[in-house]
Design an enzyme around this catalytic site. Sequence first.
Site, PDB file in Angstrom:
ATOM      1  N   THR A 123      36.940 -15.467 148.481  1.00  0.00           N
ATOM      2  CA  THR A 123      37.615 -16.116 147.335  1.00  0.00           C
ATOM      3  C   THR A 123      38.415 -17.328 147.820  1.00  0.00           C
ATOM      4  OG1 THR A 123      39.406 -15.839 145.730  1.00  0.00           O
ATOM      5  CG2 THR A 123      39.456 -14.363 147.590  1.00  0.00           C
ATOM      6  N   ASP A 124      38.674 -18.259 146.901  1.00  0.00           N
ATOM      7  CA  ASP A 124      39.547 -19.401 147.247  1.00  0.00           C
ATOM      8  C   ASP A 124      40.976 -18.930 147.505  1.00  0.00           C
ATOM      9  OD1 ASP A 124      40.252 -18.797 144.592  1.00  0.00           O
ATOM     10  OD2 ASP A 124      40.158 -20.874 143.885  1.00  0.00           O
ATOM     11  N   GLU A 125      41.296 -17.710 147.051  1.00  0.00           N
ATOM     12  CA  GLU A 125      42.676 -17.227 147.177  1.00  0.00           C
ATOM     13  C   GLU A 125      43.045 -16.894 148.617  1.00  0.00           C
ATOM     14  OE1 GLU A 125      43.922 -14.642 144.033  1.00  0.00           O
ATOM     15  OE2 GLU A 125      42.428 -15.435 142.657  1.00  0.00           O
ATOM     16  N   TYR A 147      45.960  -8.558 147.113  1.00  0.00           N
ATOM     17  CA  TYR A 147      44.533  -8.811 146.838  1.00  0.00           C
ATOM     18  C   TYR A 147      43.986  -9.859 147.799  1.00  0.00           C
ATOM     19  CZ  TYR A 147      40.513 -11.190 144.776  1.00  0.00           C
ATOM     20  OH  TYR A 147      39.294 -11.808 144.607  1.00  0.00           O
ATOM     21  N   LYS A 151      41.267  -9.587 150.937  1.00  0.00           N
ATOM     22  CA  LYS A 151      40.043 -10.391 150.949  1.00  0.00           C
ATOM     23  C   LYS A 151      39.989 -11.283 152.203  1.00  0.00           C
ATOM     24  CE  LYS A 151      37.305 -10.869 148.013  1.00  0.00           C
ATOM     25  NZ  LYS A 151      35.996 -10.199 147.730  1.00  0.00           N
TER      26      LYS A 151
HETATM   27  P1  NAD Z   1      35.101  -7.118 138.791  1.00  0.00           P
HETATM   28  O1  NAD Z   1      36.409  -6.444 138.976  1.00  0.00           O
HETATM   29  O2  NAD Z   1      34.710  -7.591 137.432  1.00  0.00           O
HETATM   30  O3  NAD Z   1      33.929  -6.130 139.281  1.00  0.00           O
HETATM   31  C1  NAD Z   1      34.036  -5.386 140.473  1.00  0.00           C
HETATM   32  C2  NAD Z   1      32.891  -4.371 140.493  1.00  0.00           C
HETATM   33  O4  NAD Z   1      32.979  -3.643 141.740  1.00  0.00           O
HETATM   34  C3  NAD Z   1      32.957  -3.340 139.360  1.00  0.00           C
HETATM   35  O5  NAD Z   1      31.677  -3.118 138.828  1.00  0.00           O
HETATM   36  C4  NAD Z   1      33.480  -2.084 140.069  1.00  0.00           C
HETATM   37  O6  NAD Z   1      33.046  -0.877 139.455  1.00  0.00           O
HETATM   38  C5  NAD Z   1      32.892  -2.253 141.459  1.00  0.00           C
HETATM   39  N1  NAD Z   1      33.666  -1.538 142.491  1.00  0.00           N
HETATM   40  C6  NAD Z   1      35.017  -1.568 142.681  1.00  0.00           C
HETATM   41  N2  NAD Z   1      35.355  -0.776 143.710  1.00  0.00           N
HETATM   42  C7  NAD Z   1      34.198  -0.251 144.204  1.00  0.00           C
HETATM   43  C8  NAD Z   1      33.893   0.618 145.272  1.00  0.00           C
HETATM   44  N3  NAD Z   1      34.851   1.133 146.056  1.00  0.00           N
HETATM   45  N4  NAD Z   1      32.604   0.936 145.496  1.00  0.00           N
HETATM   46  C9  NAD Z   1      31.601   0.440 144.706  1.00  0.00           C
HETATM   47  N5  NAD Z   1      31.844  -0.382 143.672  1.00  0.00           N
HETATM   48  C10 NAD Z   1      33.125  -0.734 143.422  1.00  0.00           C
HETATM   49  O7  NAD Z   1      35.078  -8.292 139.843  1.00  0.00           O
HETATM   50  P2  NAD Z   1      34.407  -9.744 139.739  1.00  0.00           P
HETATM   51  O8  NAD Z   1      35.326 -10.648 139.030  1.00  0.00           O
HETATM   52  O9  NAD Z   1      33.009  -9.594 139.282  1.00  0.00           O
HETATM   53  O10 NAD Z   1      34.435 -10.186 141.271  1.00  0.00           O
HETATM   54  C11 NAD Z   1      33.330  -9.938 142.125  1.00  0.00           C
HETATM   55  C12 NAD Z   1      33.653 -10.464 143.504  1.00  0.00           C
HETATM   56  O11 NAD Z   1      33.907 -11.864 143.452  1.00  0.00           O
HETATM   57  C13 NAD Z   1      34.859  -9.825 144.156  1.00  0.00           C
HETATM   58  O12 NAD Z   1      34.588  -9.642 145.528  1.00  0.00           O
HETATM   59  C14 NAD Z   1      35.965 -10.860 143.974  1.00  0.00           C
HETATM   60  O13 NAD Z   1      36.927 -10.764 144.996  1.00  0.00           O
HETATM   61  C15 NAD Z   1      35.154 -12.143 144.063  1.00  0.00           C
HETATM   62  N6  NAD Z   1      35.747 -13.292 143.351  1.00  0.00           N
HETATM   63  C16 NAD Z   1      35.970 -13.215 142.008  1.00  0.00           C
HETATM   64  C17 NAD Z   1      36.492 -14.314 141.348  1.00  0.00           C
HETATM   65  C18 NAD Z   1      36.749 -14.276 139.858  1.00  0.00           C
HETATM   66  O14 NAD Z   1      37.285 -15.250 139.314  1.00  0.00           O
HETATM   67  N7  NAD Z   1      36.387 -13.225 139.138  1.00  0.00           N
HETATM   68  C19 NAD Z   1      36.796 -15.493 142.062  1.00  0.00           C
HETATM   69  C20 NAD Z   1      36.568 -15.516 143.435  1.00  0.00           C
HETATM   70  C21 NAD Z   1      36.018 -14.417 144.060  1.00  0.00           C
HETATM   71  P1  TYD Z   2      44.051 -14.309 136.725  1.00  0.00           P
HETATM   72  O1  TYD Z   2      43.007 -14.386 135.657  1.00  0.00           O
HETATM   73  O2  TYD Z   2      44.695 -12.991 136.987  1.00  0.00           O
HETATM   74  O3  TYD Z   2      43.366 -14.873 138.051  1.00  0.00           O
HETATM   75  P2  TYD Z   2      44.051 -15.257 139.494  1.00  0.00           P
HETATM   76  O4  TYD Z   2      45.446 -14.801 139.528  1.00  0.00           O
HETATM   77  O5  TYD Z   2      43.203 -14.474 140.436  1.00  0.00           O
HETATM   78  O6  TYD Z   2      43.908 -16.724 139.599  1.00  0.00           O
HETATM   79  O7  TYD Z   2      45.165 -15.367 136.400  1.00  0.00           O
HETATM   80  C1  TYD Z   2      44.852 -16.740 136.219  1.00  0.00           C
HETATM   81  C2  TYD Z   2      46.150 -17.490 136.008  1.00  0.00           C
HETATM   82  O8  TYD Z   2      46.731 -17.048 134.771  1.00  0.00           O
HETATM   83  C3  TYD Z   2      47.191 -17.202 137.081  1.00  0.00           C
HETATM   84  O9  TYD Z   2      47.929 -18.385 137.356  1.00  0.00           O
HETATM   85  C4  TYD Z   2      48.089 -16.168 136.449  1.00  0.00           C
HETATM   86  C5  TYD Z   2      48.054 -16.524 134.973  1.00  0.00           C
HETATM   87  N1  TYD Z   2      48.231 -15.362 134.068  1.00  0.00           N
HETATM   88  C6  TYD Z   2      49.276 -15.364 133.135  1.00  0.00           C
HETATM   89  O10 TYD Z   2      50.056 -16.332 133.034  1.00  0.00           O
HETATM   90  N2  TYD Z   2      49.436 -14.272 132.347  1.00  0.00           N
HETATM   91  C7  TYD Z   2      48.625 -13.176 132.429  1.00  0.00           C
HETATM   92  O11 TYD Z   2      48.841 -12.180 131.678  1.00  0.00           O
HETATM   93  C8  TYD Z   2      47.533 -13.205 133.365  1.00  0.00           C
HETATM   94  C9  TYD Z   2      46.615 -12.022 133.484  1.00  0.00           C
HETATM   95  C10 TYD Z   2      47.389 -14.327 134.160  1.00  0.00           C
END
Ligand code: NAD
Ligand code: TYD
Length: 331
Positions: A123-125, A147, A151
């Site tokens: 992740t970018d985080e 988190y 990661k």
């Molecule tokens: P999500 O939370 O929507 O989905 C996660 C999935 O993983 C779910 O289906 C859950 O059941 C499964 N899971 C969780 N724990 C598990 C375990 N112990 N064993 C097997 N399965 C398990 O997440 P997402 O938003 O789809 O993110 C997917 C990936 O992308 C993650 O690695 C996240 O860190 C990365 N990512 C997400 C974002 C974003 O904006 N959503 C951005 C950057 C990176």
């Molecule tokens: P989020 O969707 O949780 O993603 P991330 O923290 O991983 O970037 O949050 C996106 C942005 O929105 C972040 O700056 C936090 C803000 N946010 C709120 O202000 N209120 C909320 O209830 C949530 C869930 C996020």
Amino acid sequence: MRYLITGGCGFIGCNMVRFVLSQQPEASVRILDRLTYAGSLDNLGEEADDPRVEFIHGDICDPEAARSATDGCDAIIHLAAESHVDRSIFGAEAAVRTNFEGTFRMLEAARDAGVQRFLHVSTDEVYGAAEGVSFDEDAPLLARNPYSASKAGADRLARAYWVTYDLPVVITRPANNYGPYQYPEKLVPLFVYRALRDEPLPVYGDGMQVRDWLHVEDHCRAMLTVLEHGVPGEAYNIAAHNERPNLETIRLILDELGKPESLIQHVTDRPGHDVRYSMKGDRLAALGWEPQTPWEAGMRATVRWFADNLTWLETAYQRGRDFFEKWYANR
Ligand code: NAD
Ligand code: TYD
């Protein structure tokens, strides 16, 4: 190609299952997913019955589940994670376990199986807050919440398996995703859910924190690009070049839904809130990828998708209800 997609029933995972099958009709996809609150077979839709798709209900932290799911696969797309910053702040154990230990188990299984490619989705985080800078892939990983720290550990462990054991690992660091099937704990679907019910939108602090918004379909295309053309051991930023202060995103959501800005309610900030994420994307651009979804059209279509899929939204929200009640109480 025989793919294993961990977390294939989550937001990005279910979109990736669809994308891979649409791009490579000859491919097969096995999914390993524990079906936490964030994952659901509903997310797979028609793909759940596709003969090219196999679902294994299991935990990536379980060495046996990791091994049997990996057996016979050519490539792994490792997406399974505890993906929510706020939950990791509320209690870090699940994030540390799944994101770090689970990645360790998947890397071990991949090594045993001798897979051709292991795509580790980071992740970018992991870079921490980008105050006044835009990070390239060589920037130090200065993650600041449980988190992102879990990661960052997984990201470096994945690289270590290339350096130490020659496991052909490629790493991606995507920006904030948006699109259909995102779990309604993240900003966009949570605020759509609440706005549709005329409930206040809890904006952390001043709402001027900046996120770079990547449409999930652009992300899926980027993952396949890196799988096919990425250099083992390298990390690739997936930047969207679409940085917006949260309030701009929130106002667009309200506008699309025809709801008033008076729903905006500033609440206590998230502890350790990263004020901005920003990355340089030159390395991935050199592989021929660039984002294609225009910001406003993509965000409006996403908001519409949630509004048109209210049963999905409500069912998903209810699975996480306990957390919402505790986290947002007295904010
Ligand atoms: P999500 O939370 O929507 O989905 C996660 C999935 O993983 C779910 O289906 C859950 O059941 C499964 N899971 C969780 N724990 C598990 C375990 N112990 N064993 C097997 N399965 C398990 O997440 P997402 O938003 O789809 O993110 C997917 C990936 O992308 C993650 O690695 C996240 O860190 C990365 N990512 C997400 C974002 C974003 O904006 N959503 C951005 C950057 C990176
Ligand atoms: P989020 O969707 O949780 O993603 P991330 O923290 O991983 O970037 O949050 C996106 C942005 O929105 C972040 O700056 C936090 C803000 N946010 C709120 O202000 N209120 C909320 O209830 C949530 C869930 C996020």
